[in-house]
Design a protein around this motif. Structure first.
Motif, PDB file in Angstrom:
ATOM      1  N   THR A  54       0.796  -1.240   0.000  1.00  0.00           N
ATOM      2  CA  THR A  54       0.000   0.000   0.000  1.00  0.00           C
ATOM      3  C   THR A  54       0.824   1.284   0.000  1.00  0.00           C
ATOM      4  OG1 THR A  54      -0.225  -0.098   2.400  1.00  0.00           O
ATOM      5  CG2 THR A  54      -1.970  -1.089   1.141  1.00  0.00           C
ATOM      6  N   ASN A 110       3.614   0.532  -3.479  1.00  0.00           N
ATOM      7  CA  ASN A 110       2.968   0.177  -4.743  1.00  0.00           C
ATOM      8  C   ASN A 110       1.475   0.477  -4.670  1.00  0.00           C
ATOM      9  OD1 ASN A 110       5.194  -1.292  -6.374  1.00  0.00           O
ATOM     10  ND2 ASN A 110       5.355  -2.202  -4.334  1.00  0.00           N
ATOM     11  N   HIS A 111       0.786   0.302  -5.791  1.00  0.00           N
ATOM     12  CA  HIS A 111      -0.659   0.576  -5.842  1.00  0.00           C
ATOM     13  C   HIS A 111      -1.376  -0.763  -5.932  1.00  0.00           C
ATOM     14  CE1 HIS A 111       0.741   4.608  -6.794  1.00  0.00           C
ATOM     15  NE2 HIS A 111       1.471   4.071  -7.746  1.00  0.00           N
ATOM     16  N   THR A 112      -2.072  -1.139  -4.878  1.00  0.00           N
ATOM     17  CA  THR A 112      -2.765  -2.434  -4.880  1.00  0.00           C
ATOM     18  C   THR A 112      -4.265  -2.210  -4.883  1.00  0.00           C
ATOM     19  OG1 THR A 112      -0.944  -3.510  -3.699  1.00  0.00           O
ATOM     20  CG2 THR A 112      -3.079  -4.608  -3.621  1.00  0.00           C
ATOM     21  N   ASN A 113      -4.898  -2.818  -5.865  1.00  0.00           N
ATOM     22  CA  ASN A 113      -6.342  -2.677  -6.033  1.00  0.00           C
ATOM     23  C   ASN A 113      -6.972  -4.055  -5.841  1.00  0.00           C
ATOM     24  OD1 ASN A 113      -8.643  -1.313  -6.656  1.00  0.00           O
ATOM     25  ND2 ASN A 113      -8.475  -1.684  -8.852  1.00  0.00           N
ATOM     26  N   CYS A 120       9.247  -0.584  -6.562  1.00  0.00           N
ATOM     27  CA  CYS A 120       8.172   0.356  -6.167  1.00  0.00           C
ATOM     28  C   CYS A 120       7.384   0.845  -7.383  1.00  0.00           C
ATOM     29  CB  CYS A 120       8.766   1.583  -5.476  1.00  0.00           C
ATOM     30  SG  CYS A 120       9.833   1.155  -4.116  1.00  0.00           S
ATOM     31  N   ASN A 121       6.283   1.527  -7.063  1.00  0.00           N
ATOM     32  CA  ASN A 121       5.445   2.176  -8.078  1.00  0.00           C
ATOM     33  C   ASN A 121       4.907   1.220  -9.126  1.00  0.00           C
ATOM     34  OD1 ASN A 121       5.315   4.796  -7.115  1.00  0.00           O
ATOM     35  ND2 ASN A 121       7.381   5.224  -7.866  1.00  0.00           N
ATOM     36  N   ARG A 174       1.736  -1.538 -10.255  1.00  0.00           N
ATOM     37  CA  ARG A 174       0.298  -1.687 -10.033  1.00  0.00           C
ATOM     38  C   ARG A 174      -0.027  -3.163  -9.831  1.00  0.00           C
ATOM     39  NH1 ARG A 174      -3.772   1.606 -10.496  1.00  0.00           N
ATOM     40  NH2 ARG A 174      -2.574   3.266 -11.467  1.00  0.00           N
ATOM     41  N   GLU A 216      -3.046  -5.943  -9.078  1.00  0.00           N
ATOM     42  CA  GLU A 216      -4.490  -6.169  -9.182  1.00  0.00           C
ATOM     43  C   GLU A 216      -4.789  -7.516  -8.517  1.00  0.00           C
ATOM     44  OE1 GLU A 216      -7.901  -4.452 -10.979  1.00  0.00           O
ATOM     45  OE2 GLU A 216      -5.887  -3.776 -11.465  1.00  0.00           O
ATOM     46  N   LYS A 275      -7.190  -0.147 -17.568  1.00  0.00           N
ATOM     47  CA  LYS A 275      -6.506   0.893 -16.813  1.00  0.00           C
ATOM     48  C   LYS A 275      -5.241   1.376 -17.502  1.00  0.00           C
ATOM     49  CE  LYS A 275      -8.164  -0.127 -12.213  1.00  0.00           C
ATOM     50  NZ  LYS A 275      -8.708  -1.434 -11.990  1.00  0.00           N
TER      51      LYS A 275
END
Length: 283
Positions: free
Chosen positions: A35, A38-41, A204-205, A207, A209, A282
């Protein structure tokens, strides 16, 4: 090998303090990578959280997922809202003996982290599969990677190993089975980064899913009857498995485990296609 230290896996070992420290520390690491860095969806996370906290008493949960990197577990549990520091809710996991149990220190660490050593290629009747069955008998949560190894290609889910299917069929109470598919961890921890090696730290950085599916229902008594009747004509070469307590010989077991594994694989592949189209939208 560093021994298998069943005593370190006990909730009562030193009053549970070392387990709480390890699971809290690893949970903090997972949250940081998932979180902060990185971006975790996560889609449908409420289904997983509901099954963790309030499934019927005594009913075990098995989560199954694809395996994109060595970090999948624990980082896939690091998303917002997941109780990473609660040692009693944490999953049990099947972990590769040759990687996680190489020496005494690693064995102790992974045992505190609720990992069960599995010998890859050791078959469904190896010693520690009984330990996994014991945890399911206790109504616990177990996570497995039924493909059996890491694959970073964007390819269909491979044929699943029989181990997870055999646990579902052999568990005294049929587990709730929850499929999860993710993508992006292969970018956070690529296998071939520096001179064919992994990076020393997660990248890092990126995405990530994660798609949590819906529980898969198995009518095991009915499936066992089908397996017995459909396996009578098979002439597969036999390995020498013992018959089960309820009378399934080896051909019937093979038929049953193949049916369960194929059903799980079909659901996982559907989720994988969904995650692929989501990430393409996305991009």
């Amino acid at each position: 090998m560093g021994g298998h230290m069943e005593w370190a896996a006990s909730a009562n070992h030193l009053k549970g303090v070392p387990r709480k420290l390890v699971i809290g520390g690893v949970g903090l690491f997972a949250k940081t990578v998932a979180t902060l860095l990185n971006h975790t969806n996560v889609h449908n996370s409420h289904t997983l959280l509901r099954l963790l906290r309030s499934r019927p008493p005594g009913v075990p949960l098995i989560t199954v997922s694809n395996h994109m990197s060595t970090l999948d577990d624990p980082v896939m549990w690091g998303f917002k809202g997941f109780p990473t520091s609660d040692a009693s809710l944490a999953r049990w996991a099947l972990a590769a003996e040759d990687i996680c149990f190489k020496n005494t220190v690693l064995s102790y660490f992974f045992r505190l982290g609720k990992c069960i050593p599995i010998t890859r290629g050791g078959g469904i009747y190896q010693e520690h599969m009984n330990e996994a069955l014991d945890r399911l008998s206790d109504g616990e949560w177990l996570h497995t990677f039924p493909e059996g190894k890491v694959s970073q290609e964007d390819a269909p889910i491979r044929r699943l190993k029989w181990g997870t299917a055999s646990l579902i069929a052999r568990s005294p109470v049929t587990p709730i089975v929850l499929p999860i598919v993710h993508r992006g961890f292969e970018k956070v921890m690529p296998e071939d980064y520096l001179f064919g090696r992994r990076p020393p730290f997660p990248l890092c950085n990126k995405r990530v899913e994660i798609i949590v599916g819906d529980p898969v229902e198995f009518d095991i008594p009915n499936m066992k009857e089908m397996a017995i009747s459909l396996s009578r004509d098979t002439s597969l070469p036999l390995i020498g498995w013992p018959s089960t307590a309820d009378g399934l010989d080896e051909p019937a077991q093979r038929h049953l485990y193949t049916t369960i594994a194929d059903q799980i694989r079909t659901v996982m592949e559907r989720l994988r296609s969904l995650s692929k189209s989501n990430s393409e939208l996305k991009a």
